[in-house]
Write a protein that holds these residues in place. Structure first.
Motif, mmCIF file in Angstrom:
data_model
loop_
_atom_site.group_PDB
_atom_site.id
_atom_site.type_symbol
_atom_site.label_atom_id
_atom_site.label_comp_id
_atom_site.label_asym_id
_atom_site.label_seq_id
_atom_site.Cartn_x
_atom_site.Cartn_y
_atom_site.Cartn_z
ATOM 1 N N THR A 6 0.812 -1.219 0.000
ATOM 2 C CA THR A 6 0.000 0.000 0.000
ATOM 3 C C THR A 6 0.845 1.269 0.000
ATOM 4 O O THR A 6 0.306 2.356 0.048
ATOM 5 N N VAL A 7 2.162 1.129 -0.045
ATOM 6 C CA VAL A 7 3.037 2.294 -0.144
ATOM 7 C C VAL A 7 2.841 2.902 -1.532
ATOM 8 O O VAL A 7 2.875 2.199 -2.539
ATOM 9 N N LEU A 8 2.618 4.195 -1.584
ATOM 10 C CA LEU A 8 2.417 4.850 -2.867
ATOM 11 C C LEU A 8 3.648 4.664 -3.748
ATOM 12 O O LEU A 8 4.788 4.731 -3.273
ATOM 13 N N PRO A 9 3.431 4.422 -5.034
ATOM 14 C CA PRO A 9 4.558 4.162 -5.941
ATOM 15 C C PRO A 9 5.636 5.232 -5.924
ATOM 16 O O PRO A 9 6.815 4.915 -6.047
ATOM 17 N N VAL A 10 5.261 6.490 -5.753
ATOM 18 C CA VAL A 10 6.270 7.549 -5.745
ATOM 19 C C VAL A 10 7.242 7.368 -4.578
ATOM 20 O O VAL A 10 8.441 7.586 -4.725
ATOM 21 N N PHE A 11 6.741 6.923 -3.432
ATOM 22 C CA PHE A 11 7.624 6.712 -2.285
ATOM 23 C C PHE A 11 8.514 5.493 -2.512
ATOM 24 O O PHE A 11 9.693 5.501 -2.158
ATOM 25 N N GLN A 12 7.959 4.440 -3.105
ATOM 26 C CA GLN A 12 8.775 3.266 -3.391
ATOM 27 C C GLN A 12 9.875 3.611 -4.382
ATOM 28 O O GLN A 12 11.000 3.141 -4.267
ATOM 29 N N MET A 13 9.566 4.457 -5.366
ATOM 30 C CA MET A 13 10.568 4.878 -6.342
ATOM 31 C C MET A 13 11.709 5.622 -5.642
ATOM 32 O O MET A 13 12.885 5.364 -5.905
ATOM 33 N N ILE A 14 11.368 6.540 -4.729
ATOM 34 C CA ILE A 14 12.392 7.294 -3.998
ATOM 35 C C ILE A 14 13.272 6.339 -3.199
ATOM 36 O O ILE A 14 14.504 6.453 -3.204
ATOM 37 N N VAL A 15 12.652 5.389 -2.518
ATOM 38 C CA VAL A 15 13.401 4.408 -1.722
ATOM 39 C C VAL A 15 14.336 3.606 -2.620
ATOM 40 O O VAL A 15 15.505 3.404 -2.297
ATOM 41 N N ASP A 16 13.817 3.166 -3.761
ATOM 42 C CA ASP A 16 14.634 2.350 -4.669
ATOM 43 C C ASP A 16 15.801 3.143 -5.238
ATOM 44 O O ASP A 16 16.938 2.673 -5.238
ATOM 45 N N ILE A 17 15.539 4.347 -5.713
ATOM 46 C CA ILE A 17 16.586 5.161 -6.334
ATOM 47 C C ILE A 17 17.644 5.570 -5.309
ATOM 48 O O ILE A 17 18.841 5.523 -5.588
ATOM 49 N N ALA A 18 17.187 5.957 -4.111
ATOM 50 C CA ALA A 18 18.119 6.423 -3.084
ATOM 51 C C ALA A 18 18.724 5.273 -2.285
ATOM 52 O O ALA A 18 19.603 5.496 -1.454
ATOM 53 N N ASP A 19 18.247 4.053 -2.521
ATOM 54 C CA ASP A 19 18.712 2.886 -1.778
ATOM 55 C C ASP A 19 18.596 3.134 -0.271
ATOM 56 O O ASP A 19 19.525 2.891 0.492
#
Length: 76
Positions: A6-19
């Motif tokens: 349920t984490v919004l995709p934009v937050f998951q993208m930030i987490v993935d990109i920033a590791d």
């Protein structure tokens, strides 16, 4: 508590990109939790009675404030 799904995709993208580690992401970004109501545990039954009148709103108890070392611990 909202799951990883349920984490919004934009937050998951930030987490993935920033590791970002999971704990840091929730501490720094709030991970899209939304509106937070902080209240004493003794007021929880009243809050639940009020919020049940609005079934379109979901609520989760996401934590508690305790004395001691100032760490954030993610459970679940």
């Amino acid at each position: 508590f909202p799951s990883h799904d349920t984490v919004l995709p934009v937050f998951q993208m930030i987490v993935d990109i920033a590791d970002l580690p999971r704990e840091e992401a929730y501490r720094a970004l709030n991970m899209g939790i939304g509106y937070v109501v902080a209240l004493p545990a003794s007021a929880l039954p009243q809050w639940e009675a009020v919020i049940r009148a609005y079934p379109q709103f979901k609520y989760y108890q996401i934590g508690e404030v305790v004395s001691g070392h100032q760490d954030v611990k993610l459970l679940g």
